[in-house]
Write an enzyme that holds these catalytic residues in place. Structure first.
Site, PDB file in Angstrom:
ATOM      1  N   ARG A 144     -52.603   8.754   6.135  1.00 20.64           N
ATOM      2  CA  ARG A 144     -53.379   8.998   7.355  1.00 20.64           C
ATOM      3  C   ARG A 144     -53.678  10.473   7.578  1.00 20.64           C
ATOM      4  O   ARG A 144     -54.477  10.820   8.449  1.00 20.64           O
ATOM      5  CB  ARG A 144     -52.659   8.425   8.578  1.00 20.64           C
ATOM      6  N   THR A 159     -59.367   6.013  13.904  1.00 18.32           N
ATOM      7  CA  THR A 159     -58.911   6.266  15.271  1.00 18.32           C
ATOM      8  C   THR A 159     -58.415   7.703  15.402  1.00 18.32           C
ATOM      9  O   THR A 159     -58.286   8.429  14.405  1.00 18.32           O
ATOM     10  CB  THR A 159     -57.766   5.304  15.670  1.00 18.32           C
ATOM     11  N   ARG A 218     -59.247   6.914  24.658  1.00 18.64           N
ATOM     12  CA  ARG A 218     -60.310   5.961  24.352  1.00 18.64           C
ATOM     13  C   ARG A 218     -60.140   4.660  25.151  1.00 18.64           C
ATOM     14  O   ARG A 218     -61.076   4.206  25.826  1.00 18.64           O
ATOM     15  CB  ARG A 218     -60.319   5.618  22.851  1.00 18.64           C
ATOM     16  N   ILE A 219     -58.966   4.055  25.081  1.00 17.56           N
ATOM     17  CA  ILE A 219     -58.745   2.787  25.789  1.00 17.56           C
ATOM     18  C   ILE A 219     -58.672   3.032  27.290  1.00 17.56           C
ATOM     19  O   ILE A 219     -59.233   2.265  28.079  1.00 17.56           O
ATOM     20  CB  ILE A 219     -57.458   2.095  25.285  1.00 17.56           C
ATOM     21  N   CYS A 262     -55.233  -4.455  19.093  1.00 16.39           N
ATOM     22  CA  CYS A 262     -56.598  -4.978  19.037  1.00 16.39           C
ATOM     23  C   CYS A 262     -56.732  -6.020  17.929  1.00 16.39           C
ATOM     24  O   CYS A 262     -57.397  -7.048  18.104  1.00 16.39           O
ATOM     25  CB  CYS A 262     -57.599  -3.840  18.830  1.00 16.39           C
TER      26      CYS A 262
END
Length: 481
Positions: free
Chosen positions: A334, A319, A138-139, A289
């Protein structure tokens, strides 16, 4: 002529002016490495409507719209000057000129305001700096988009290679497709072609080599024509100096991590502590972030009011670290389905504040809730201030910070009464102050800070890379620190 006809005629006139600005902005950028900004927003490669919308943005901040009729003369003046590489904010130029009582012409005032970028004061154009992306998630893909966008005249950052693990048949085509189309951030602005024979992706003329490797130790980057490069590690697999040092292979000079660094790895938030990076530092982190979202407003509040203590609660989009459906996960909670649940989890952002903002002695605690949205998060920052104040004073201060301070690229400001998370997808700021949600009672203040945890953070990463590579050019008019 009716009132509607008057409004339409006015719009068409502004469209014509904005059209005339585009070639001037483009020529300054290509030929002189000058980036034209409007209240910290780049006007390079923007459409007519985008230029007009950016001018209108000033209305919600400053209370009145900034017209292209006001900024055009300053842009025209810049084209007549002997400018060197720089960033020039024509919005601030126009507003400063309006407030100046010396009666200077637009040309004389502009020449004075940007004197540091003209004539004998000009800095030299930098040689292109090679950049390598290690990881393409993604980044990584958003950083790639930004690097391609910022290639400009060819004298800045140049994405030369991407390192990934082999993914089987049509791997290159699939990775190029993910760069071309994104479910959250939309289409890539430009053209992308794939050269399978040479293992490259060509994006807007940038030839990017895709290197397949299972570990950094396998790669000699000079074999691919990469030299003195900055490597951006987007995997988060290694976060300490020993692990990240594996990237210091032939062709790589510096390593930048897009996750919180551990141990003695410097955690950098651009706009706050990027000027503390030592010239010989080879390994650094861009923190998280959320750290990037809260540290600039914390600095702004601490500088003005002092901060005695604080707590940050982040309501964070899910995420890829979470599971799509319930399944085993090494972390508590998670493992539960990300798109179906709100998930209480931890955040290291509060503890990371001390690394990025050591002058803030106040204890800051933090926690996080992951929620079923794909992007854009909000940090609720609850502060005990060093003195009593009012809501109006705090909002005026943060509005001014977002417009004219050295933090104006980090902090944005919105007064939109119906703003929701989707409105901030694509924001290039580290965080956006929601004026309507702000609460102040004496020495207690609660700030609601939106942030695009993908794109806004990626912009911060690129700013750090620009700084360490020497291609972060000075901005004019200068702001006080």
């Amino acid at each position: 002529m009716t009132l509607n006809d008057d409004s339409f005629t006015h719009w068409k006139n502004r469209e014509e002016i904005a059209e005339s600005m585009i070639p001037m902005i483009g020529k300054l950028h290509r030929e002189r490495d000058v980036t034209i900004l409007l209240h910290s927003r780049s006007l390079v490669n923007k459409s007519v409507v985008s230029i007009l919308k950016t001018h209108r943005f000033a209305r919600q901040i400053a209370g009145e719209e900034l017209s292209v009729t006001e900024t055009l003369p300053f842009l025209e003046a810049l084209t007549t000057l002997d400018l060197g590489p720089s960033q020039i904010d024509i919005g601030i130029l126009a507003e400063n000129h309006r407030a100046d009582d010396r009666g200077l012409s637009v040309l004389d005032f502009t020449a004075e305001a940007v004197a540091g970028a003209t004539g004998g004061n000009k800095i030299d154009r930098r040689e292109p700096r090679d950049v390598v992306l290690y990881g393409f998630g993604r980044i990584g893909r958003l950083v790639a988009r930004l690097l391609i966008e910022k290639t400009g005249s060819g004298n800045g950052l140049r994405l030369r290679a991407i390192v990934v693990r082999g993914g089987g048949e049509q791997d290159l085509i699939k990775r190029a497709s993910l760069l071309r189309r994104d479910s959250v951030h939309g289409q890539f602005q430009g053209t992308i072609t794939v050269d399978e024979a040479n293992g490259t992706i060509v994006a807007n003329g940038n030839e990017i080599k895709v290197i397949y490797a299972d570990s950094p130790a396998e790669i000699d980057y000079t074999a691919y024509g990469v030299n003195h490069a900055i490597l951006i590690d987007n995997t988060g697999k290694w976060r300490d100096r020993e692990g990240l040092s594996q990237h210091l292979r032939p062709g790589i000079d510096k390593v930048v991590l897009t996750a919180p660094g551990k141990g003695d790895v410097p955690n950098i938030v651009h706009g706050v502590n990027h000027d503390t990076i030592k010239p010989d530092e080879q390994i650094l982190s861009c923190a998280s972030c959320t750290t990037n979202a809260i540290v600039p407003p914390l600095k702004a509040m601490n500088d003005e009011y002092g901060v005695e203590r604080g707590h940050v609660e982040t309501v964070h989009s899910f995420t890829n670290d979470q599971n799509l459906l319930d399944n085993y996960h090494k972390a508590d909670r998670r493992g539960r389905s990300a798109p179906l649940n709100m998930v209480i989890t931890e955040t290291g952002a509060a503890s990371a504040v001390a690394k990025a903002l050591p002058e803030l002695k106040a204890p800051i605690t933090g926690s996080s809730i992951r929620v079923p949205v794909p992007d854009v998060s909000i940090a609720i920052l609850s502060l005990r201030l060093g003195r009593e104040t009012t809501r109006e004073e705090v909002l005026d201060h943060l509005r001014d910070v977002s417009l004219t301070s050295p933090l104006r690229r980090q902090i944005d400001f919105t007064t939109a009464p119906d703003a929701v998370s989707m409105d901030f997808i694509g924001s290039r700021h580290a965080s956006i102050v929601d004026a309507g949600a702000t609460k102040v009672d004496g020495d207690n203040a609660i700030l609601y800070l939106w942030y695009d945890n993908e794109f806004g953070y990626s912009c911060q990463v690129v700013r750090v890379v620009q700084h360490v590579s020497g291609v972060e050019y000075p901005t004019y008019p200068a702001t006080s620190v």
